[in-house]
Design an enzyme around this catalytic site. Structure first.
Site, mmCIF file in Angstrom:
data_model
loop_
_atom_site.group_PDB
_atom_site.id
_atom_site.type_symbol
_atom_site.label_atom_id
_atom_site.label_comp_id
_atom_site.label_asym_id
_atom_site.label_seq_id
_atom_site.Cartn_x
_atom_site.Cartn_y
_atom_site.Cartn_z
ATOM 1 N N GLU A 1 53.368 31.423 70.517
ATOM 2 C CA GLU A 1 53.804 32.168 69.335
ATOM 3 C C GLU A 1 53.363 33.620 69.507
ATOM 4 O OE1 GLU A 1 52.386 30.380 65.738
ATOM 5 O OE2 GLU A 1 52.963 28.350 66.336
ATOM 6 N N TRP B 1 51.205 34.492 54.054
ATOM 7 C CA TRP B 1 51.594 33.377 53.203
ATOM 8 C C TRP B 1 51.770 33.907 51.783
ATOM 9 C CZ3 TRP B 1 48.002 28.661 54.701
ATOM 10 C CH2 TRP B 1 48.240 28.321 56.036
ATOM 11 N N GLU C 1 47.976 23.877 67.001
ATOM 12 C CA GLU C 1 46.791 24.642 66.640
ATOM 13 C C GLU C 1 45.654 23.750 66.152
ATOM 14 O OE1 GLU C 1 48.860 28.911 65.470
ATOM 15 O OE2 GLU C 1 48.288 27.546 63.844
#
Length: 688
Positions: free
Chosen positions: A313, A321, A151
């Site tokens: 993905e 998170w 990424e």
């Protein structure tokens, strides 16, 4: 020739982290993957410390054992280069590799993507770890390809280390050759910003009110993109040298990176990370937000880079998170829906993120298919259903082309310039989203394409309709290309602020809309930005246009148009403020085509009203589907496949007026098809 992923059989898999789990789990994990009809895993992209625990000391035994086990179970492997996560020994010994904020704060070890692209020592160390991995795994029978880094430009897409400033100075020298040319391009005569020595040239640094020179800031984005590509090339060159039988890709679509150029120069195809729940957590504005359906827009942009691509993905569970991002759990059926959403738009390989939810670290709430306890759950059942379906019909899907007769145009220059320019930057997002919704709800498949220097008339002419809403920066060459497209029979839709800047981002000293004014047959008489506290005026369509019960609002920026050619038709006028009654939207026949111009940003209703009058309709007129269903078409060697995706939480009834079979159902469809909540169907004509 486009860079596409090529496979005979559909590939379904999962991201796996053998370094996170006891080795005793591997065999059972791989066995269960195969029972779910998975065939590929991705490994290694964050494991630099495992591969090189001490500088110059390389250990690959853990991953060799993992790859051997995967191979025993018939799994193929994508290896990731681990350069997104430099080890602690590296950042401690070579702190110059770390990224720095614009205000001079160094980003320390403890996260990921904390490096910069231009540190010479970091490039050397990345080249070395890539070379060592390639030498070790080039001939492993499980390995089929490589993912570069992870990424690019995620987490942050700006870089201000000493190495970046030095590299920018050399980049600017190569681009402009002389300071006179640089000063002219950046307009430094304003506010006495003129540079008299190359040593004075830096990336934009912290300024009063955070307001750097806008032309300097535009070049900053161009430089960052070139830096990423140059950094990636170091690794790609090693892999081409040592692993000629493996393909090379990278994943993600993030800011300040020309992913088309990256793919053209370095990759075999592009890969994307698809997380539709972001669109649910941060919905688009207006009535009837698309939510997870909006992710089809992102996937369409990927298709412009690689018509056939990989989802490296694919979201399989709740996301977040520990300290930010809270994405809810997918509802039953949504995980399967999103998988087929990706397939409709061009994915021939999909890997779910991730096999099992991490029990430690920042992403302990970014859930995978399996929960921490490793027991069966509904996500495992849903992934198993998809695996069995694709094992049965996947070969009929791979290699099929997405069919669209309309396209929304984007370009990197305006995306980058618009980040800083609040007068025109928000317009493209508003109008692009409104148009995508209009096409979606009328079941008209649409591409998203990028205007580039290498774009040709043939690239555009295959579309009946092009929407290029707010190209503030427009070159004369692009204007000539658009004129040729319209003259040849195409329909072009433009919007406010078109063509008022040149390629440096400076305003043209000519009537707006600049180089396309003669094509549109109009000039801009007056204009105003709609202040944040202001109320945008309505627009009133002429007779024969629009619907009485729709709300047409001229959003964000208003241009008062003046027709200059007798062939120009005023389609709508402003219905408020001091310019009430003045032209807001025009239409002009030109050659064999026509060009529309709207002096504002489109809302959903205005885009739909124009679309109603355009020479395009759903290509699958034999299907009647409600608005909650996305309809898309893929063509494989003349065999048409119609995808129906129900984004609704209620069943959707679809009428089908031809004899078809549902590849995901029980055979022929008898006139009516009921899609379960978040259900999917793939229809094939019965006589094919």
């Amino acid at each position: 020739m486009s860079k596409s992923f090529r496979t005979d059989a559909f590939m379904l898999g999962v991201c796996y982290y053998p370094e996170h789990w006891e080795e005793t789990l591997w065999e059972d994990d791989f066995r269960r993957m195969r029972e779910m009809d998975m065939s590929v895993i991705r490994v290694g992209e964050f494991a630099w410390t495992i591969f090189e625990p001490v500088e110059g000391e390389f250990r690959f035994d853990l991953f060799e054992r993992a790859l051997d086990a995967a191979h025993r179970h018939g799994l193929q492997v994508i290896m990731g280069t681990p350069t997104a996560t430099p080890p602690a020994w590296l950042t401690e010994k070579y702190p110059e590799v770390l990224n720095v904020s614009q205000k001079g704060v160094t980003y320390r070890h403890g996260m990921r993507r904390h490096y910069n692209y231009n540190s010479p020592i970091y490039r050397d160390l990345c080249e070395r770890i890539t070379r060592k991995m390639a030498e070790r795994f080039a001939n492993h029978p499980a390995v089929i390809g490589w993912q570069l880094d992870n990424e690019f430009n995620c987490e942050t897409s700006v870089f201000y280390s000493d190495a970046d400033h030095a590299a920018f100075r050399e980049w600017a020298k190569a681009k402009y050759e002389t300071l006179d040319r640089l000063n002219k391009a950046w307009g430094t005569v304003v506010w006495s910003q003129t540079y008299t020595n190359w040593s004075q040239v830096y990336l934009p640094r912290a300024t009063v009110n955070d307001s750097p020179n806008p032309h300097h800031a535009l070049d900053e984005k161009r430089f960052i993109s070139d830096s990423v590509i140059s950094f990636a090339k170091v690794q790609a060159d090693v892999l081409r040298e040592l692993c000629p039988n493996h393909w090379v890709t990278t994943n993600g679509l993030f800011g300040h990176l020309d992913s088309h150029q990256l793919t053209d120069e370095l990759l075999d195809f592009f890969s994307y990370d698809s997380y539709p729940l972001f669109a649910v957590a941060y919905p688009d504005g207006g009535d009837n937000p698309l939510l997870d359906r909006r992710w089809s827009s992102s996937l369409s942009a990927i298709r412009s880079i690689s018509p056939l691509f990989c989802i490296m993905e694919q979201q399989s569970g709740p996301g977040g998170w520990v300290n930010r991002m809270k994405l809810p759990a997918p509802k039953p059926g949504q995980m399967r829906l999103w998988t087929y959403q990706s397939i409709l738009h061009g994915a021939d390989m999909i890997l779910y993120f991730r096999w099992r939810t991490a029990t430690m670290g920042t992403e302990i709430y970014w859930h995978g298919i399996n929960d921490y306890h490793n027991q069966d759950n509904r996500r495992v059942a849903e992934a198993t259903r998809v695996g069995h379906e694709l094992a049965a019909v996947g070969q009929q899907l791979t290699g099929a082309s997405f069919l669209a007769e309309a396209a929304i145009i984007r370009d990197y220059e305006n995306e980058w310039d618009g980040e800083f320019d609040h007068w025109q930057g928000p317009l493209s997002g508003q109008s692009g989203n409104a148009w995508f919704k209009a096409f979606q709800f009328r079941h008209i498949p649409v591409d998203i394409i990028y205007m580039r220097r290498k774009t040709t008339l043939a690239d555009l002419a295959k579309y009946k309709v092009l929407v290029y809403p707010h190209a503030a920066i427009m070159s004369d060459d692009t204007a000539a290309l658009l004129e040729a497209y319209v003259a040849g029979g195409g329909t072009l839709i433009l919007g406010s602020r078109t063509g008022f800047k040149d390629e440096t981002g400076q305003c043209r000293m000519m009537p707006f809309p600049g180089p396309v004014a003669s094509l549109c047959g109009i000039t801009v008489e007056d204009f105003t930005v709609i202040a944040d506290s202001g109320t945008p005026p309505d627009i009133a369509f002429a007779e024969g246009y629009g619907q009485e019960d729709a709300k047409y609002t001229a959003l964000l920026f208003n241009e008062i148009l003046r027709p200059e050619d007798p062939s120009v038709e005023t389609v709508a006028v402003y219905d408020g403020d001091y310019y009430a009654g003045k032209p807001a939207m025009t239409r002009r026949p030109y050659g064999q085509g026509e060009v529309w111009y709207y002096g504002a940003a489109f809302n959903d209703a205005a885009a739909d009203a124009v679309l109603e009058k355009l020479p395009i309709a759903t290509p699958a007129d034999w299907i009647d589907a409600p608005r909650q269903v996305e309809l898309g078409l893929r063509d494989k060697n003349g065999e048409l496949l119609a995808f129906l995706l129900n984004y609704g939480s209620t069943p959707a009834t679809v009428a089908v007026h031809k004899e078809v079979v549902n590849l995901l159902g029980d055979g022929p469809v008898d006139g009516k098809l009921v899609l379960e909540p978040y259900g999917v169907a793939i229809l094939k004509l019965a006589d094919n």
